[in-house]
Design a protein around this motif. Structure first.
Motif, PDB file in Angstrom:
ATOM      1  N   LEU A 101      -4.427  -8.785  -9.938  1.00  0.00           N
ATOM      2  CA  LEU A 101      -3.844  -7.570  -9.379  1.00  0.00           C
ATOM      3  C   LEU A 101      -4.691  -6.339  -9.704  1.00  0.00           C
ATOM      4  CD1 LEU A 101      -0.066  -8.229 -10.124  1.00  0.00           C
ATOM      5  CD2 LEU A 101      -1.117  -8.047  -7.872  1.00  0.00           C
ATOM      6  N   ALA A 102      -5.232  -6.299 -10.913  1.00  0.00           N
ATOM      7  CA  ALA A 102      -6.095  -5.169 -11.287  1.00  0.00           C
ATOM      8  C   ALA A 102      -7.301  -5.101 -10.365  1.00  0.00           C
ATOM      9  CB  ALA A 102      -6.532  -5.313 -12.747  1.00  0.00           C
ATOM     10  N   TYR A 103      -7.899  -6.254 -10.086  1.00  0.00           N
ATOM     11  CA  TYR A 103      -9.038  -6.274  -9.163  1.00  0.00           C
ATOM     12  C   TYR A 103      -8.610  -5.829  -7.765  1.00  0.00           C
ATOM     13  CZ  TYR A 103     -12.634  -8.042  -6.036  1.00  0.00           C
ATOM     14  OH  TYR A 103     -13.583  -8.140  -5.055  1.00  0.00           O
ATOM     15  N   GLN A 104      -7.458  -6.303  -7.318  1.00  0.00           N
ATOM     16  CA  GLN A 104      -6.971  -5.955  -5.982  1.00  0.00           C
ATOM     17  C   GLN A 104      -6.794  -4.446  -5.853  1.00  0.00           C
ATOM     18  OE1 GLN A 104      -6.678  -8.053  -3.583  1.00  0.00           O
ATOM     19  NE2 GLN A 104      -4.992  -7.608  -2.209  1.00  0.00           N
ATOM     20  N   PHE A 105      -6.253  -3.812  -6.878  1.00  0.00           N
ATOM     21  CA  PHE A 105      -6.042  -2.367  -6.824  1.00  0.00           C
ATOM     22  C   PHE A 105      -7.367  -1.608  -6.852  1.00  0.00           C
ATOM     23  CE2 PHE A 105      -1.664  -3.310  -7.406  1.00  0.00           C
ATOM     24  CZ  PHE A 105      -0.950  -2.169  -7.075  1.00  0.00           C
ATOM     25  N   GLU A 106      -8.330  -2.127  -7.604  1.00  0.00           N
ATOM     26  CA  GLU A 106      -9.624  -1.451  -7.693  1.00  0.00           C
ATOM     27  C   GLU A 106     -10.438  -1.602  -6.415  1.00  0.00           C
ATOM     28  OE1 GLU A 106     -10.839   0.596  -9.986  1.00  0.00           O
ATOM     29  OE2 GLU A 106      -8.904   0.455 -10.992  1.00  0.00           O
ATOM     30  N   SER A 107     -10.308  -2.743  -5.740  1.00  0.00           N
ATOM     31  CA  SER A 107     -11.168  -3.025  -4.588  1.00  0.00           C
ATOM     32  C   SER A 107     -10.565  -2.589  -3.251  1.00  0.00           C
ATOM     33  CB  SER A 107     -11.483  -4.527  -4.526  1.00  0.00           C
ATOM     34  OG  SER A 107     -10.293  -5.288  -4.399  1.00  0.00           O
ATOM     35  N   THR A 108      -9.263  -2.311  -3.215  1.00  0.00           N
ATOM     36  CA  THR A 108      -8.627  -1.910  -1.959  1.00  0.00           C
ATOM     37  C   THR A 108      -8.797  -0.414  -1.753  1.00  0.00           C
ATOM     38  OG1 THR A 108      -6.991  -3.673  -2.196  1.00  0.00           O
ATOM     39  CG2 THR A 108      -6.476  -1.908  -0.646  1.00  0.00           C
ATOM     40  N   THR A 109      -9.331  -0.059  -0.591  1.00  0.00           N
ATOM     41  CA  THR A 109      -9.618   1.350  -0.326  1.00  0.00           C
ATOM     42  C   THR A 109      -8.431   2.094   0.275  1.00  0.00           C
ATOM     43  OG1 THR A 109     -10.553   0.712   1.824  1.00  0.00           O
ATOM     44  CG2 THR A 109     -12.084   0.936  -0.033  1.00  0.00           C
ATOM     45  N   GLU A 110      -7.550   1.383   0.980  1.00  0.00           N
ATOM     46  CA  GLU A 110      -6.416   2.027   1.627  1.00  0.00           C
ATOM     47  C   GLU A 110      -5.119   1.636   0.936  1.00  0.00           C
ATOM     48  OE1 GLU A 110      -6.270   1.384   5.778  1.00  0.00           O
ATOM     49  OE2 GLU A 110      -8.339   2.000   6.152  1.00  0.00           O
ATOM     50  N   PHE A 111      -4.381   2.629   0.510  1.00  0.00           N
ATOM     51  CA  PHE A 111      -3.121   2.381  -0.187  1.00  0.00           C
ATOM     52  C   PHE A 111      -2.156   1.581   0.691  1.00  0.00           C
ATOM     53  CE2 PHE A 111       1.237   3.510  -1.296  1.00  0.00           C
ATOM     54  CZ  PHE A 111       1.242   3.344  -2.670  1.00  0.00           C
ATOM     55  N   SER A 112      -2.152   1.876   1.994  1.00  0.00           N
ATOM     56  CA  SER A 112      -1.187   1.246   2.897  1.00  0.00           C
ATOM     57  C   SER A 112      -1.381  -0.257   3.036  1.00  0.00           C
ATOM     58  CB  SER A 112      -1.267   1.903   4.285  1.00  0.00           C
ATOM     59  OG  SER A 112      -2.572   1.754   4.817  1.00  0.00           O
ATOM     60  N   SER A 113      -2.592  -0.755   2.735  1.00  0.00           N
ATOM     61  CA  SER A 113      -2.853  -2.188   2.907  1.00  0.00           C
ATOM     62  C   SER A 113      -2.671  -2.989   1.619  1.00  0.00           C
ATOM     63  CB  SER A 113      -4.281  -2.400   3.439  1.00  0.00           C
ATOM     64  OG  SER A 113      -5.233  -1.952   2.497  1.00  0.00           O
ATOM     65  N   LEU A 114      -2.393  -2.302   0.514  1.00  0.00           N
ATOM     66  CA  LEU A 114      -2.215  -2.991  -0.760  1.00  0.00           C
ATOM     67  C   LEU A 114      -1.067  -3.996  -0.679  1.00  0.00           C
ATOM     68  CD1 LEU A 114      -2.702  -0.247  -3.499  1.00  0.00           C
ATOM     69  CD2 LEU A 114      -3.826  -2.474  -3.447  1.00  0.00           C
ATOM     70  N   LEU A 115      -1.355  -5.239  -1.036  1.00  0.00           N
ATOM     71  CA  LEU A 115      -0.379  -6.326  -1.151  1.00  0.00           C
ATOM     72  C   LEU A 115       0.276  -6.701   0.177  1.00  0.00           C
ATOM     73  CD1 LEU A 115       1.456  -5.276  -4.441  1.00  0.00           C
ATOM     74  CD2 LEU A 115      -0.614  -6.637  -4.181  1.00  0.00           C
ATOM     75  N   ARG A 116      -0.186  -6.109   1.293  1.00  0.00           N
ATOM     76  CA  ARG A 116       0.424  -6.426   2.584  1.00  0.00           C
ATOM     77  C   ARG A 116      -0.485  -7.289   3.453  1.00  0.00           C
ATOM     78  NH1 ARG A 116       2.434  -1.145   1.554  1.00  0.00           N
ATOM     79  NH2 ARG A 116       4.716  -1.105   1.560  1.00  0.00           N
ATOM     80  N   ALA A 117      -1.806  -7.155   3.278  1.00  0.00           N
ATOM     81  CA  ALA A 117      -2.736  -7.953   4.073  1.00  0.00           C
ATOM     82  C   ALA A 117      -2.676  -9.417   3.652  1.00  0.00           C
ATOM     83  CB  ALA A 117      -4.153  -7.405   3.913  1.00  0.00           C
ATOM     84  N   ASN A 118      -3.009 -10.303   4.582  1.00  0.00           N
ATOM     85  CA  ASN A 118      -3.011 -11.739   4.291  1.00  0.00           C
ATOM     86  C   ASN A 118      -4.341 -12.102   3.648  1.00  0.00           C
ATOM     87  OD1 ASN A 118      -2.166 -14.390   4.196  1.00  0.00           O
ATOM     88  ND2 ASN A 118      -2.837 -14.847   6.275  1.00  0.00           N
ATOM     89  N   THR A 119      -4.371 -12.096   2.337  1.00  0.00           N
ATOM     90  CA  THR A 119      -5.593 -12.329   1.571  1.00  0.00           C
ATOM     91  C   THR A 119      -5.372 -13.517   0.621  1.00  0.00           C
ATOM     92  OG1 THR A 119      -4.899 -10.875  -0.228  1.00  0.00           O
ATOM     93  CG2 THR A 119      -6.091  -9.855   1.620  1.00  0.00           C
TER      94      THR A 119
END
Length: 817
Positions: A190-208
């Motif tokens: 999760l820490a990596y996901q927050f650091e690497s995601t540029t748009e707040f709106s796509s956090l935890l919502r994209a199919n990754t």
């Protein structure tokens, strides 16, 4: 007598020999005093986190604990099998779709899923097995490596990876240590996901890959148990009212109105009075549509309210791990986006809890075994609306893709504050890192840790680690890199039929780990001796009736040890008694050594030395006896909890039996799905009729029919084998690259045959050699899958095949009719 369910199997403390005199000592106020004041708590913590070895104890608690372990093992194994079955269903469904799309009929030589159960066996190379034991111990206890891999893998690699991580490496879903290690891995991911995601709106919502990981975690036993308790009643209520139509889409309601009018007009379109096709705006403005829609919206809101009320009131039932992940999401959001409003923070928590956990179960309850029968069209539509409204409640802003969902804006506004409170309350759980440190230390010294794992899981993980070794650790001296160097190059995975399950022991060959962890926790040799002695005493007391003399309070540890050591009737108790006496002697020696080191002085005279010896020994006995008193009290406290612990274990057994029944039902459902899919493919084969090859009787152009009989008289499935020269294959565009000297190319040729529709065996040969250089079994859906994954070259070592042309060539030359 019985003891705590969490009890250590490592033993506890020994009794105290009598002391003739205890003169006051001027020593022991420093290191010794510190140890005596703190080691009891440390030993107690370790005792509670170690596992019980009650195999030779036969009391109610031991039997209940054995049943609990059995249930946990069955749930873990069944969960893994269900995951594999679900993966096979997806893969088979995908391949059927590809074949239909390409108008091809394919036949699997081995039906997917039906023979998925691995056979028991063992790896032949013991030395390599030891290396893999070390490797998987590192992967389990140092979850940062798994976390890093999660960020490097493609979606196509995730299923097999998740299988190994979620259901093998951390497969014991009810074992605290493994669960906490898995959650530590989530923290890093999760820490990596927050650091690497540029748009707040796509956090935890994209199919990754990360979202797939989180969804898979929620599908494990504890999550399934919660969903059943929180949602099953409400979903079944909706499902039981299959005749209730709660459609609120104005266009669909308008169609209902039109059909009613048409029926009233006896099918006369000219007498209907309203147009057949209108826009959504016109439909929404229609008065009759609005009349029908209004009570439906109210009822949907009432149903959604009952769902929401049950979910919020079931907060205490939400599995700890899911709540802890919510806590990490909140902490990471506040750290990464400190100016973010509270409602936006809650929306990210909702993106996990509702989007990935709650709503999929509401929309597809049959897949989660929350209903006995598949919901009909109307209940399914109602459940979809409920899920949409709940998600709108969790979102910020509470947007709606469909304009008609704005009908629920008032309901969302009225319940938004309560939703945000619930999402914040989810996060209010304690951390586990301190207990995990103790658990990890205990695990280093255990000899019974093991994984039930298939060879292909081992080899696939080896391949991934080898592929990404530089990203995982740049330090060549790291434990991971040392093990990978010892293992050498990763072997290829085995054919499905050769894949076997083994019990892989887990241990660390790096003894420095034990010392490092012990120093980190400030655990001494005395702590370990006390922990073992305490466990031994508890095991002895659990082996005798409550009325036995040694069970009387206050406990006399010396009497317990002497009784056990001299008991001729039970060899197991006798060995424990001898061990307790040995531990007693070791403890006293350790105390004496510590005090002597504190008292030692280079200028001590002989007379002073004699006095010191006397005082050191006396002080050692005093500390030793004080510790025994403390120990006795701790043991009595634990034994006093026996009744409540038995009740808790019984409650846990009841809960886990329900979970096992649910996932076992799901297993039957999945196997049924697979059987249906394979039955469909069998029907396709039966309908294929007689076959005939377009190659029959063809000569020249490099295409020779060597052994095959004319298909006009051949009724069997076999076509070929046929010989294809490299010149002919190159002309067709099949060969992209040669990996042999040019003068030898003309000596290469292919032998290809098809034993069944859509399945081919391709052999590469060299003139003058009887053996095949390389042989490959290919199916048309394999080639289609490669194309979909944008894999265009197939490496056959001596040549590289261009996949699109190979697919085209096989379709043309081996067309069956």
């Amino acid at each position: 007598m019985a003891t705590a369910a969490q009890h250590a199997s490592s033993p506890v403390h020994s009794p105290v020999p009598s002391v003739a005199s205890r003169p006051t000592s001027r020593y022991g106020s420093g290191q010794t005093q510190h140890r005596s004041s703190r080691h009891s708590a440390a030993a107690y913590s370790i005792s509670l986190t170690a596992s019980v070895d009650d195999s030779d104890i036969d009391d109610d608690l031991a039997r209940a604990q054995a049943r609990l372990r059995e249930l946990k093992a069955k749930i873990s194994a069944q969960s893994k099998e269900n995951f594999l079955l679900e993966r096979d269903v997806r893969n088979l469904d995908s391949r059927i779709a590809l074949l239909i799309e390409n108008k091809l009929a394919s036949e699997e030589s081995e039906p997917i899923g039906i023979t998925n159960e691995a056979r028991e066996g063992s790896l032949p190379d013991r030395r390599k097995l030891d290396f893999y034991s070390n490797l998987f111990f590192i992967l389990q206890t140092e979850p940062q490596y798994i976390a890093t891999l999660c960020t490097l893998l493609s979606m196509s690699e995730m299923d097999s990876f998740l299988q190994t991580v979620m259901f093998t490496i951390y497969g014991n879903q009810y074992e605290q240590r493994e669960e906490n290690l898995l959650l530590s891995m989530f923290q890093s991911v999760l820490a990596y996901q927050f650091e690497s995601t540029t748009e707040f709106s796509s956090l935890l919502r994209a199919n990754t890959p990360v979202s797939r990981l989180m969804t898979t975690y929620t599908r494990r036993g504890p999550g399934q148990s919660y969903l059943k308790s929180a949602l099953a009643d409400q979903i079944n209520y909706v499902n039981d009212h299959a005749d209730v139509n709660l459609e609120i889409n104005p266009l669909k309601i308008y169609d209902e109105v039109f059909q009613d009018a048409l029926q009233a007009a006896h099918g006369d379109l000219s007498a209907v009075g309203i147009p057949r096709v209108v826009s959504s705006e016109v439909a929404a403005a229609n008065e009759r549509v609005r009349e029908i829609m209004r009570p439906r919206v109210e009822l949907v809101q009432k149903i959604t309210g009952s769902f929401f009320a049950k979910i919020t009131s079931s907060l205490h039932l939400v599995p700890y791990g899911i709540r802890w992940i919510c806590k990490q999401i909140r902490a990471l959001t506040r750290r990464r986006y400190p100016a973010t409003e509270e409602s936006a923070v809650c929306s990210l928590i909702g993106a996990f809890f509702f989007l990935r956990f709650i709503n999929p179960a509401i929309v597809s309850p049959h897949s989660y075994m929350l209903v006995e029968r598949q919901p009909g069209e109307r209940p399914r539509r109602t459940l979809i609306l409920v899920a949409k409204i709940l998600q709108a409640l969790a979102n910020d802003p509470a947007y709606a893709k469909e304009p008609y969902m704005l009908s629920f804006a008032g309901f969302v506004d009225d319940n938004k504050a309560q939703m945000n409170k619930f999402l914040n309350d989810l996060c209010e759980v304690p951390d586990f890192h301190e207990s995990l440190e103790f658990d990890s230390y205990v695990a280093l010294s255990k000899t019974n840790l093991e994984l039930s794992i298939t060879i292909n899981e081992i080899l696939s993980m080896h391949q991934l680690l080898e592929k990404h070794s530089h990203a995982l650790s740049s330090d060549k001296r790291s434990r991971l890199n040392v093990i990978l160097r010892d293992l050498g190059q990763a072997p290829p995975v085995l054919p499905r039929k050769d894949n076997i399950t083994i019990a892989l022991p887990l241990f660390s060959r790096f003894q420095s780990e034990i010392e490092e962890q012990g120093q980190k926790l400030d655990i001494t040799a005395i702590d370990l001796l006390l922990t073992e002695a305490k466990s031994v005493v508890v095991q002895i007391l659990r082996s005798v009736p409550d009325s036995h003399a040694i069970a009387h309070r206050p406990l006399d540890l010396k009497l317990i040890a002497q009784f056990a050591a001299s008991d001729p009737s039970d060899q197991s108790i006798g060995l424990k008694g001898l061990r307790l006496l040995s531990l007693s002697e070791d403890l006293f020696i350790h105390y004496e050594t510590i005090i002597r080191e504190e008292a030692r002085s280079p200028k001590t005279s002989q007379d002073e030395e004699d006095q010191i010896d006397y005082e050191v020994r006396a002080r050692s006995w005093q500390l030793f006896e004080d510790m025994i008193v403390t120990l006795s009290s701790e043991i009595e406290d634990e034994l006093a909890q026996l009744g409540s612990l038995r009740e808790k274990v019984a409650s846990d057994i009841s809960s886990l039996e329900s979970v096992l029944a649910t996932i076992s039902e799901h297993n039957v459902y999945l196997k049924g799905q697979l059987a249906s899919y394979n039955s469909y493919l069998t029907n396709v084969r039966l309908q294929s009729g007689a076959q005939k090859s377009t190659l029959a009787d063809r000569r020249g152009g490099g295409l020779l029919d060597l052994h095959g009989k004319s298909s006009k008289t051949q009724k069997s499935q076999l076509l070929g084998p046929y010989k294809f020269t490299t010149q002919a294959m190159q002309k067709e565009g099949v060969i992209a690259v040669y990996n042999v000297p040019e003068q030898r190319v003309r000596n290469l040729y292919f032998m290809v045959h098809s034993s069944m529709p859509g399945s081919f065996t391709i052999g590469l040969h060299y003139k003058g050699k009887s053996s095949t250089l390389i042989e490959l079994n290919l199916k048309l859906d394999d080639l289609l899958e490669m194309l979909r994954s944008e894999i265009h070259l197939l490496d056959l070592e001596y040549v590289k095949i261009y996949v699109p042309k190979m697919l085209e060539f096989l379709q043309k030359q081996f067309k069956r009719r």
